[in-house]
Each structure stands twice: as C-alpha cells, then as structure tokens.
Design a protein around this motif. Structure first.
Motif, PDB file in Angstrom:
ATOM      1  N   GLU A  34       0.809  -1.233   0.075  1.00  0.00           N
ATOM      2  CA  GLU A  34       0.024   0.016  -0.115  1.00  0.00           C
ATOM      3  C   GLU A  34       0.818   1.132  -0.101  1.00  0.00           C
ATOM      4  O   GLU A  34       1.793   1.371   0.709  1.00  0.00           O
ATOM      5  N   LEU A  35       0.542   1.995  -1.097  1.00  0.00           N
ATOM      6  CA  LEU A  35       1.640   3.079  -0.860  1.00  0.00           C
ATOM      7  C   LEU A  35       1.314   4.009   0.277  1.00  0.00           C
ATOM      8  O   LEU A  35       2.511   4.573   0.643  1.00  0.00           O
ATOM      9  N   ALA A  36       0.149   4.110   0.862  1.00  0.00           N
ATOM     10  CA  ALA A  36       0.077   4.927   2.071  1.00  0.00           C
ATOM     11  C   ALA A  36       0.777   4.328   3.018  1.00  0.00           C
ATOM     12  O   ALA A  36       1.494   4.995   4.000  1.00  0.00           O
ATOM     13  N   ALA A  37       1.002   3.059   3.262  1.00  0.00           N
ATOM     14  CA  ALA A  37       1.764   2.481   4.310  1.00  0.00           C
ATOM     15  C   ALA A  37       3.283   2.325   3.801  1.00  0.00           C
ATOM     16  O   ALA A  37       4.249   2.117   4.545  1.00  0.00           O
ATOM     17  N   LEU A  38       3.979   2.500   2.732  1.00  0.00           N
ATOM     18  CA  LEU A  38       5.010   2.359   2.282  1.00  0.00           C
ATOM     19  C   LEU A  38       5.997   3.329   2.999  1.00  0.00           C
ATOM     20  O   LEU A  38       5.790   4.497   3.180  1.00  0.00           O
ATOM     21  N   THR A  39       7.262   2.879   3.335  1.00  0.00           N
ATOM     22  CA  THR A  39       8.194   3.652   4.320  1.00  0.00           C
ATOM     23  C   THR A  39       9.594   3.513   3.353  1.00  0.00           C
ATOM     24  O   THR A  39       9.759   2.569   2.717  1.00  0.00           O
ATOM     25  N   ALA A  40      10.417   4.541   3.634  1.00  0.00           N
ATOM     26  CA  ALA A  40      11.674   4.181   3.013  1.00  0.00           C
ATOM     27  C   ALA A  40      12.453   2.995   3.668  1.00  0.00           C
ATOM     28  O   ALA A  40      13.371   2.480   3.010  1.00  0.00           O
ATOM     29  N   ASN A  41      12.086   2.575   5.005  1.00  0.00           N
ATOM     30  CA  ASN A  41      12.514   1.379   5.409  1.00  0.00           C
ATOM     31  C   ASN A  41      12.305   0.020   4.658  1.00  0.00           C
ATOM     32  O   ASN A  41      12.692  -1.001   4.880  1.00  0.00           O
ATOM     33  N   ASP A  42      11.262   0.316   3.833  1.00  0.00           N
ATOM     34  CA  ASP A  42      10.678  -0.972   3.239  1.00  0.00           C
ATOM     35  C   ASP A  42      11.562  -1.279   2.025  1.00  0.00           C
ATOM     36  O   ASP A  42      11.546  -2.345   1.336  1.00  0.00           O
ATOM     37  N   VAL A  43      12.666  -0.397   1.659  1.00  0.00           N
ATOM     38  CA  VAL A  43      13.542  -0.632   0.486  1.00  0.00           C
ATOM     39  C   VAL A  43      15.104  -0.658   0.916  1.00  0.00           C
ATOM     40  O   VAL A  43      15.178  -0.059   2.038  1.00  0.00           O
ATOM     41  N   THR A  44      15.944  -0.806   0.420  1.00  0.00           N
ATOM     42  CA  THR A  44      17.143  -1.262   0.754  1.00  0.00           C
ATOM     43  C   THR A  44      18.284   0.082   0.208  1.00  0.00           C
ATOM     44  O   THR A  44      18.858   0.301   1.016  1.00  0.00           O
ATOM     45  N   PHE A  45      18.046   0.375  -0.958  1.00  0.00           N
ATOM     46  CA  PHE A  45      19.229   1.077  -1.653  1.00  0.00           C
ATOM     47  C   PHE A  45      18.713   2.888  -1.600  1.00  0.00           C
ATOM     48  O   PHE A  45      17.626   3.322  -1.175  1.00  0.00           O
ATOM     49  N   LYS A  46      19.848   3.542  -1.278  1.00  0.00           N
ATOM     50  CA  LYS A  46      19.447   5.009  -1.025  1.00  0.00           C
ATOM     51  C   LYS A  46      18.556   5.771  -2.102  1.00  0.00           C
ATOM     52  O   LYS A  46      17.617   6.378  -1.570  1.00  0.00           O
ATOM     53  N   THR A  47      18.701   5.524  -3.298  1.00  0.00           N
ATOM     54  CA  THR A  47      18.028   6.123  -4.438  1.00  0.00           C
ATOM     55  C   THR A  47      16.309   5.487  -4.237  1.00  0.00           C
ATOM     56  O   THR A  47      15.583   6.399  -4.474  1.00  0.00           O
ATOM     57  N   ASP A  48      16.234   4.368  -3.935  1.00  0.00           N
ATOM     58  CA  ASP A  48      14.794   3.814  -3.561  1.00  0.00           C
ATOM     59  C   ASP A  48      14.301   4.682  -2.735  1.00  0.00           C
ATOM     60  O   ASP A  48      13.065   4.866  -2.555  1.00  0.00           O
ATOM     61  N   LYS A  49      14.895   4.707  -1.332  1.00  0.00           N
ATOM     62  CA  LYS A  49      14.432   5.501  -0.398  1.00  0.00           C
ATOM     63  C   LYS A  49      14.001   6.901  -0.555  1.00  0.00           C
ATOM     64  O   LYS A  49      12.866   7.366  -0.175  1.00  0.00           O
ATOM     65  N   THR A  50      14.907   7.562  -1.603  1.00  0.00           N
ATOM     66  CA  THR A  50      14.433   8.921  -2.016  1.00  0.00           C
ATOM     67  C   THR A  50      13.108   8.854  -2.690  1.00  0.00           C
ATOM     68  O   THR A  50      12.387   9.623  -2.565  1.00  0.00           O
ATOM     69  N   VAL A  51      13.143   7.754  -3.760  1.00  0.00           N
ATOM     70  CA  VAL A  51      11.924   7.859  -4.496  1.00  0.00           C
ATOM     71  C   VAL A  51      10.625   7.383  -3.519  1.00  0.00           C
ATOM     72  O   VAL A  51       9.658   8.049  -3.967  1.00  0.00           O
ATOM     73  N   VAL A  52      10.864   6.649  -2.565  1.00  0.00           N
ATOM     74  CA  VAL A  52       9.419   6.286  -1.606  1.00  0.00           C
ATOM     75  C   VAL A  52       9.121   7.828  -1.180  1.00  0.00           C
ATOM     76  O   VAL A  52       8.198   8.061  -1.168  1.00  0.00           O
ATOM     77  N   ASP A  53      10.290   8.517  -0.559  1.00  0.00           N
ATOM     78  CA  ASP A  53       9.655   9.572   0.046  1.00  0.00           C
ATOM     79  C   ASP A  53       9.362  10.752  -1.000  1.00  0.00           C
ATOM     80  O   ASP A  53       8.089  11.502  -0.539  1.00  0.00           O
ATOM     81  N   LEU A  54       9.674  10.636  -2.163  1.00  0.00           N
ATOM     82  CA  LEU A  54       9.003  11.410  -3.218  1.00  0.00           C
ATOM     83  C   LEU A  54       7.670  11.114  -3.440  1.00  0.00           C
ATOM     84  O   LEU A  54       6.624  11.815  -3.790  1.00  0.00           O
ATOM     85  N   LEU A  55       7.647   9.748  -3.659  1.00  0.00           N
ATOM     86  CA  LEU A  55       6.048   9.429  -4.011  1.00  0.00           C
ATOM     87  C   LEU A  55       5.153   9.576  -3.014  1.00  0.00           C
ATOM     88  O   LEU A  55       4.015   9.743  -3.115  1.00  0.00           O
ATOM     89  N   LYS A  56       5.481   9.586  -1.637  1.00  0.00           N
ATOM     90  CA  LYS A  56       4.726   9.873  -0.621  1.00  0.00           C
ATOM     91  C   LYS A  56       4.467  11.286  -0.545  1.00  0.00           C
ATOM     92  O   LYS A  56       3.211  11.552  -0.451  1.00  0.00           O
ATOM     93  N   GLN A  57       5.297  12.192  -1.056  1.00  0.00           N
ATOM     94  CA  GLN A  57       4.836  13.730  -1.157  1.00  0.00           C
ATOM     95  C   GLN A  57       3.986  13.924  -2.197  1.00  0.00           C
ATOM     96  O   GLN A  57       3.231  14.754  -1.920  1.00  0.00           O
ATOM     97  N   SER A  58       4.168  13.043  -3.128  1.00  0.00           N
ATOM     98  CA  SER A  58       3.353  13.167  -4.428  1.00  0.00           C
ATOM     99  C   SER A  58       1.656  12.824  -4.071  1.00  0.00           C
ATOM    100  O   SER A  58       0.742  13.248  -4.817  1.00  0.00           O
ATOM    101  N   ILE A  59       1.501  12.047  -3.052  1.00  0.00           N
ATOM    102  CA  ILE A  59       0.080  11.848  -2.753  1.00  0.00           C
ATOM    103  C   ILE A  59      -0.521  12.574  -1.859  1.00  0.00           C
ATOM    104  O   ILE A  59      -1.717  12.440  -1.436  1.00  0.00           O
ATOM    105  N   SER A  60       0.334  13.495  -1.055  1.00  0.00           N
ATOM    106  CA  SER A  60      -0.229  13.947   0.132  1.00  0.00           C
ATOM    107  C   SER A  60      -0.394  15.382  -0.289  1.00  0.00           C
ATOM    108  O   SER A  60      -0.519  15.954  -1.308  1.00  0.00           O
TER     109      SER A  60
END
Length: 137
Positions: free
Chosen positions: A111-137
């Motif tokens: 679930e995008l709403a439940a996704l956190t940067a801790n759910d992925v391993t690599f720095k770039t993916d963590k950045t993208v998770v944060d950007l995705l979260k910002q894009s839905i808020s």
C-alpha cells in the motif's frame, strides 16, 4: 527502475537475493550496450515479470552520488511511472524474501499509504519512496 502503482494504490516491490545479499527494490535493472532507457525498462519488465508495460512518465533521476552496493562503480538511477498493458500474472507474496524454490526474486504489492523508506534497501529507492509519498499528500 520503475514505479508501478496499481488501481488499488499499491506499489510493486521486488525482493531479491544476489551476490550473497538480500535486498528490496523497485523492479528494473541496468542498460545493455546500445540500449535506450525505455527499451531497457521494457526488456527488464518482460524478463522479470513476463509482462509488457507502458511508460506513463519520467518520475525521478538520481541527483546525488551513490556507490554501487556490488562493485566500485557509481550508480545513476532513472525512475519511470509505468503500468502493465495486461494484469500481471505473478505469484505475488505478502512476506519479504518469500522466494519460491530455485528462485532468487519475489514480488509484493505494498500500500502506497503504508510504504516507508525502510521498506526498500538502496538510497535511491528510499529517496523515491519519500518523493512518491509527497506526491500523494
């Protein structure tokens, strides 16, 4: 790399085991010699998910230094939003690293709403998770 978000607002993650490491990332991979970015992403999706995709837009390109986790090279990641042309026909898992026998990769919808940067391993993916979260808020 891709960001595949389904109609239930879930993001596709890939759990993998390679080079003696387990990691979670967005689906996708590297370029082959002579290949364009979109062609590489489409090829990777066919190879990993046995599915054709439509690229719906560019989402993010790495704008910081990141060393590869597997060798001494630098990683530049480019993320696209994609959607499958047909519904994905994969054995989706609910647990992390729940590999089938003779496989080193499994896929999960999160679930995008439940996704956190801790759910992925690599720095770039963590950045993208944060950007995705910002894009839905």
């Amino acid at each position: 790399m891709d960001c595949s978000i389904n109609s239930q607002n879930q993001v596709l993650l890939s759990d993998e085991s390679e080079y003696g490491q387990c990691f979670t990332k967005f689906p996708g991979g590297g370029l082959e010699l002579g290949e364009g970015l979109i062609d590489a992403l489409k090829r990777e999706f066919v190879e990993e998910c046995n599915a054709e995709i439509e690229v719906t837009g560019h989402f993010y390109t790495t704008d910081f230094y990141e060393k590869s986790s597997f060798n001494d090279s630098q990683v530049i990641s480019i993320y696209y939003l994609v959607k499958a042309i047909q519904p994905l026909q994969l054995p989706f898992k609910t647990k992390v690293f729940d590999f089938d026998e003779n496989s080193n990769q499994s896929f999960r919808w999160v679930e995008l709403a439940a996704l956190t940067a801790n759910d992925v391993t690599f720095k770039t993916d963590k950045t993208v998770v944060d950007l995705l979260k910002q894009s839905i808020s």
